[in-house]
Design a protein around this motif. Sequence first.
Motif, short mmCIF file in Angstrom:
data_model
loop_
_atom_site.label_atom_id
_atom_site.label_comp_id
_atom_site.label_asym_id
_atom_site.label_seq_id
_atom_site.Cartn_x
_atom_site.Cartn_y
_atom_site.Cartn_z
N VAL A 24 -5.31 -12.74 -6.95
CA VAL A 24 -4.10 -12.06 -6.51
C VAL A 24 -3.49 -11.36 -7.72
CG1 VAL A 24 -1.85 -12.29 -5.41
CG2 VAL A 24 -3.71 -13.84 -4.78
N LEU A 25 -3.35 -10.04 -7.63
CA LEU A 25 -2.75 -9.26 -8.72
C LEU A 25 -1.24 -9.35 -8.58
CD1 LEU A 25 -5.02 -6.13 -8.32
CD2 LEU A 25 -5.16 -7.83 -10.17
N ALA A 26 -0.59 -9.98 -9.54
CA ALA A 26 0.85 -10.20 -9.36
C ALA A 26 1.63 -9.87 -10.63
CB ALA A 26 1.11 -11.64 -8.93
N GLY A 27 1.09 -8.94 -11.41
CA GLY A 27 1.71 -8.67 -12.71
C GLY A 27 2.53 -7.40 -12.77
N GLY A 28 2.67 -6.71 -11.63
CA GLY A 28 3.42 -5.44 -11.64
C GLY A 28 4.92 -5.66 -11.79
N GLU A 29 5.62 -4.62 -12.26
CA GLU A 29 7.06 -4.74 -12.51
C GLU A 29 7.91 -4.57 -11.27
OE1 GLU A 29 7.33 -2.48 -16.67
OE2 GLU A 29 9.26 -2.84 -15.72
N THR A 81 -0.41 -13.22 -13.46
CA THR A 81 1.00 -12.84 -13.63
C THR A 81 1.26 -12.39 -15.07
OG1 THR A 81 1.76 -15.02 -14.38
CG2 THR A 81 1.64 -14.68 -12.01
N GLN A 82 2.31 -11.61 -15.24
CA GLN A 82 2.79 -11.38 -16.61
C GLN A 82 4.28 -11.05 -16.65
OE1 GLN A 82 0.91 -8.28 -18.91
NE2 GLN A 82 1.13 -6.71 -17.36
N TYR A 83 4.74 -10.13 -15.80
CA TYR A 83 6.12 -9.64 -15.91
C TYR A 83 7.11 -10.68 -15.36
CZ TYR A 83 10.18 -6.76 -14.65
OH TYR A 83 11.44 -6.26 -14.51
N PHE A 142 -0.13 6.02 -2.11
CA PHE A 142 -1.33 5.21 -1.83
C PHE A 142 -2.59 5.83 -2.37
CE2 PHE A 142 1.38 4.26 2.03
CZ PHE A 142 1.71 2.99 1.64
N GLY A 143 -3.63 4.99 -2.45
CA GLY A 143 -4.97 5.52 -2.63
C GLY A 143 -5.41 6.08 -1.29
N VAL A 144 -5.83 7.34 -1.27
CA VAL A 144 -6.20 7.98 0.00
C VAL A 144 -7.73 8.08 0.09
CG1 VAL A 144 -6.03 10.09 1.36
CG2 VAL A 144 -4.03 9.22 0.14
N LEU A 185 -8.74 9.29 -3.64
CA LEU A 185 -7.77 9.93 -4.53
C LEU A 185 -6.57 9.01 -4.66
CD1 LEU A 185 -7.96 13.51 -3.01
CD2 LEU A 185 -8.89 12.77 -5.22
N GLU A 186 -6.24 8.62 -5.88
CA GLU A 186 -5.11 7.71 -6.08
C GLU A 186 -3.81 8.52 -6.09
OE1 GLU A 186 -4.96 4.57 -5.87
OE2 GLU A 186 -3.28 3.83 -7.07
N LYS A 187 -2.97 8.25 -5.10
CA LYS A 187 -1.64 8.86 -4.99
C LYS A 187 -1.66 10.40 -5.12
CE LYS A 187 0.07 4.46 -6.50
NZ LYS A 187 0.37 3.60 -7.59
N PRO A 188 -2.41 11.07 -4.26
CA PRO A 188 -2.50 12.54 -4.37
C PRO A 188 -1.22 13.22 -3.87
CG PRO A 188 -3.64 11.79 -2.41
CD PRO A 188 -3.17 10.54 -3.12
N GLY A 235 -3.42 -7.34 -3.64
CA GLY A 235 -2.08 -7.17 -4.19
C GLY A 235 -1.18 -8.27 -3.66
N ALA A 236 0.05 -8.29 -4.16
CA ALA A 236 0.91 -9.43 -3.82
C ALA A 236 2.21 -9.00 -3.15
CB ALA A 236 1.23 -10.22 -5.08
N ASP A 237 2.30 -7.74 -2.77
CA ASP A 237 3.61 -7.31 -2.29
C ASP A 237 3.56 -6.57 -0.96
OD1 ASP A 237 2.29 -5.36 -3.71
OD2 ASP A 237 3.63 -5.52 -5.43
N HIS A 238 2.81 -7.13 -0.03
CA HIS A 238 2.75 -6.53 1.31
C HIS A 238 3.00 -7.59 2.36
CE1 HIS A 238 0.08 -3.96 -1.22
NE2 HIS A 238 0.93 -3.08 -0.75
N VAL A 239 3.56 -7.13 3.48
CA VAL A 239 3.81 -8.04 4.61
C VAL A 239 2.79 -7.70 5.69
CG1 VAL A 239 5.49 -8.71 6.36
CG2 VAL A 239 6.25 -8.19 4.02
N ALA A 292 -5.13 5.05 4.24
CA ALA A 292 -4.63 4.56 2.94
C ALA A 292 -5.31 3.27 2.55
CB ALA A 292 -3.12 4.31 3.04
N SER A 293 -5.59 3.13 1.26
CA SER A 293 -6.07 1.85 0.74
C SER A 293 -4.92 0.85 0.80
CB SER A 293 -6.53 2.01 -0.71
OG SER A 293 -6.54 0.73 -1.34
N MET A 294 -5.22 -0.37 1.25
CA MET A 294 -4.20 -1.42 1.29
C MET A 294 -4.10 -2.14 -0.06
SD MET A 294 -5.36 -2.98 4.98
CE MET A 294 -4.32 -4.42 4.90
#
Length: 413
Positions: free
Chosen positions: A10-15, A59-61, A162-164, A179-182, A124-128, A197-199
Amino acid sequence: MAPKKVFGIVLAGGEGKRLMPLTADRAKPAVPFGGNFRLIDFALSNLVNSGLQKIVVLTQYKSHSLDRHVAETWRMEGLLGSYVASVPAQQRLGKRWFAGSADAILQSLNLLRDERPDIVVVVGADHVYRMDFHQMIEAHIASGRSATVAAIRQPIGLADQFGVIQVDQDDPTKIDAFLEKPKDAVGLADSPGEILASMGNYVFDADALVDAVLRDGQIETSNHDMGGDIVPDFVSRGDAGVYDLQRNDVPGSNERDRYYWRDVGTIDSFFDAHMDLIAPVPVFNLYNQDWPIFNQQTNLPPAKFVRDANGNTGSTVDSIVALGCLLSGAQVERSVIGPWCGIDSGAKVLDSIVFERASIGAGSIVNRAILDKDVVIAPGAQVGVDREADEARGFTVTESGITVVGKGVRVEA
Ligand code: ADQ
């Protein structure tokens, strides 16, 4: 065929900058959600319900409350070798933090070397949402490709978040371009107002993932990002597939939430996702016992609703009220109230989200607002009624008019 060994990351290091001030003091995955959950509980519940037994959270932030939550809530250690473990940035490759989500995995390769999995699920860690990753893993293995990206249709106006994904004309399970966030995305052929969109959820063959992050680590110009760098690398090799959430069938889902997924990266989307919970027929059903969303089990008394000293009954409707709350002659509508809150006589809480331990005084008004933990609304005070007054007091007010009061703030009348 022998069962594959699957490892979850689980990627959970974003700000989570766009969720400020809710992320001023905590990592985004630790932001409270829905009364008594935290955002990360959705990703972790999906992985655990899908049968994964070894999961790490990178984790980091500002990770203290996140680490504590994972340790207290996700205690799987000792159950036949299962664990959910929070792993902080450790500077194993020099004195630097994770430069991006791919670098987080590169710096954590020791975990893969220890477990030697066949398959790695990265989320990712921030979706419902609800998702059965077991079904996605089966589709990944059947495809014979090294990487599979989970996807969902989204309005084209959101393409730059999103990644498209563009799929192959002859084989719609193969990704042709990513394409990442075109800024200039093209809509889908059968629905020009939407993109695929990529989830931000991926399944990899473990060896291929290790090779990819090692290769990426050598590229100085790379942002070391899963969406921006690693996925395009697999796509350029013709080795990436797509898994549409529409194919996923989670036990107990209903027609409304079977294809539900919300990125709650902004205050507005965070607010909207809460409104999806409290609609009388919820757009996202928290009461699905076949696919539970797990959360912290603490010792709290039940919520209590009483008359005030003058015998006024108050009313609470279309709302979620967590354990430990005491509402006395208050009016609460279309709101989510977290644990240990007190709401006093004649106070009105309308279309709002209230985190833990808020105290809302008699006769006050809280309207279209988010109150962070430990906020005190003095008797007679108002929030979300006069935009200029709210901004003058230093509160964040979004364009759509949602007022956010930061942790521990006391709002005077
Ligand atoms: P974003 O969410 O914008 O897009 P990012 O900010 O990298 O991408 O966050 C993805 C996940 O990685 C989050 O859970 C975040 O906490 C974590 N993360 C970010 N930086 C990290 C770091 N340095 N160390 C550890 N973890 C980190 C991504 C994809 C898009 C996709 C959307 C879906 O890049 O392609 O469409 O998710 O929301």
